[in-house]
Design an enzyme around this catalytic site. Sequence first.
Site, mmCIF file in Angstrom:
data_model
loop_
_atom_site.group_PDB
_atom_site.id
_atom_site.type_symbol
_atom_site.label_atom_id
_atom_site.label_comp_id
_atom_site.label_asym_id
_atom_site.label_seq_id
_atom_site.Cartn_x
_atom_site.Cartn_y
_atom_site.Cartn_z
ATOM 1 N N LYS A 119 0.897 -1.242 0.176
ATOM 2 C CA LYS A 119 -0.060 -0.085 0.074
ATOM 3 C C LYS A 119 0.878 1.179 0.060
ATOM 4 O O LYS A 119 0.505 2.090 -0.752
ATOM 5 C CB LYS A 119 -0.924 -0.106 1.011
ATOM 6 C CG LYS A 119 -2.198 -1.069 1.159
ATOM 7 C CD LYS A 119 -2.980 -1.198 2.233
ATOM 8 C CE LYS A 119 -3.876 -2.307 1.943
ATOM 9 N NZ LYS A 119 -4.623 -2.692 3.299
ATOM 10 N N GLN A 143 -4.729 -1.292 9.435
ATOM 11 C CA GLN A 143 -4.640 -2.734 8.979
ATOM 12 C C GLN A 143 -5.253 -3.772 9.839
ATOM 13 O O GLN A 143 -5.046 -3.743 11.157
ATOM 14 C CB GLN A 143 -3.395 -3.108 8.678
ATOM 15 C CG GLN A 143 -3.110 -4.244 7.597
ATOM 16 C CD GLN A 143 -3.535 -4.303 6.429
ATOM 17 O OE1 GLN A 143 -3.753 -3.475 5.813
ATOM 18 N NE2 GLN A 143 -4.105 -5.435 5.884
ATOM 19 N N ASP A 177 -11.190 3.201 4.069
ATOM 20 C CA ASP A 177 -11.749 1.735 4.096
ATOM 21 C C ASP A 177 -12.888 1.735 3.604
ATOM 22 O O ASP A 177 -13.698 0.778 3.388
ATOM 23 C CB ASP A 177 -11.158 0.763 5.267
ATOM 24 C CG ASP A 177 -9.880 0.027 5.184
ATOM 25 O OD1 ASP A 177 -9.752 -0.273 3.864
ATOM 26 O OD2 ASP A 177 -9.191 0.142 6.027
HETATM 27 N N1 GUN Z 1 -7.162 -6.804 5.930
HETATM 28 C C1 GUN Z 1 -7.749 -7.461 4.799
HETATM 29 N N2 GUN Z 1 -8.313 -6.703 3.940
HETATM 30 C C2 GUN Z 1 -8.311 -5.458 4.502
HETATM 31 C C3 GUN Z 1 -8.783 -4.301 4.086
HETATM 32 O O1 GUN Z 1 -9.474 -4.039 2.696
HETATM 33 N N3 GUN Z 1 -8.486 -3.142 4.941
HETATM 34 C C4 GUN Z 1 -7.728 -3.036 5.984
HETATM 35 N N4 GUN Z 1 -7.844 -1.864 6.811
HETATM 36 N N5 GUN Z 1 -7.367 -4.296 6.598
HETATM 37 C C5 GUN Z 1 -7.781 -5.429 5.613
#
Ligand code: GUN
Length: 301
Positions: free
Chosen positions: A54, A98, A121
């Site tokens: 990311k 995350q 998100d």
């Molecule tokens: N862990 C797995 N997928 C995601 C996501 O789309 N966002 C976040 N913040 N954590 C994740």
Amino acid sequence: MNSLKLIDGKAASARVLQQVRVDVAALVLQGIQPVLAVILVGEDPASQVYVRNKILRAEEAGIHSLEYRLPADAGQAEVLDLIARLNADASVNGILLQLPLPAHIEETRALQAIAPGKDVDGFHSENVGGLSQGRRVLTPCTPSGCMQLLTDTLGDLTGKHAVVIGRSNIVGKPMAALLLQAHCSVTVVHSRSSNAQELCRQADIVVAAVGRPRMIDASWLKEGCVVIDVGINRIEENGRSRLVGDVDFDSALPIVSAITPVPGGVGPMTIAFLMKNTVTAAVQQAQAQRSLSEAPCLSTY
Ligand code: GUN
């Protein structure tokens, strides 16, 4: 393999990221530098890879990133304090926490602490509710990426029967809301459905998000359907570790009109839409701060 049937998520995500780069450059010219803060609690190996990717994609797109790594034994208060500081910092446009979090931290409480306007998100209840009401809010990245792949493949989705397999807050539920917004007839099936396979066999569009390797084979699919495979499952096969989806790709391929591969399908779209959401958040925050005449001029936000 019939490559004409493959939905190329790498190419589609590159197009989204290219647009993000153009938009970021336009914003920077107007004195707005988009900034994404990423919080990782603990040392989950998969999460470390996701966070690294990311941050790399953000920098490539011209988005500045701030990385906060907290130890696995960080307390709930420490996480909430950090989120509060980032909420109050006007130079931060997006906050990503995350998941999964260590078990002693309440996930819902932490996600609800993120300011809805910085919730890139789309997991805050304000954004979840807004999506279900059809308001323009920040929307979860993976389902948004799936919608892009579907509209790239099929054009207008009006009247299609879509079956979503899985009802998670991250993928299944927001996916169903987006498909409904696009005028599909939507069925959500899950582990307690009594006739999941039979319902799925009626679908024009199948979105598989269950986290079970190769669960969906040809016997679940109608001839000519479009399959979006959200699953990323690591398995051991013939002494080798490899990634497979929730769909048995080799079994499904002769039946479908189009399908996403794993890897290289939905995966890259999630990060691309995280970047797009960060730009959207930056534009909306700038618009809220400035008078309309001075607002940044990006037509799509
Ligand atoms: N862990 C797995 N997928 C995601 C996501 O789309 N966002 C976040 N913040 N954590 C994740």
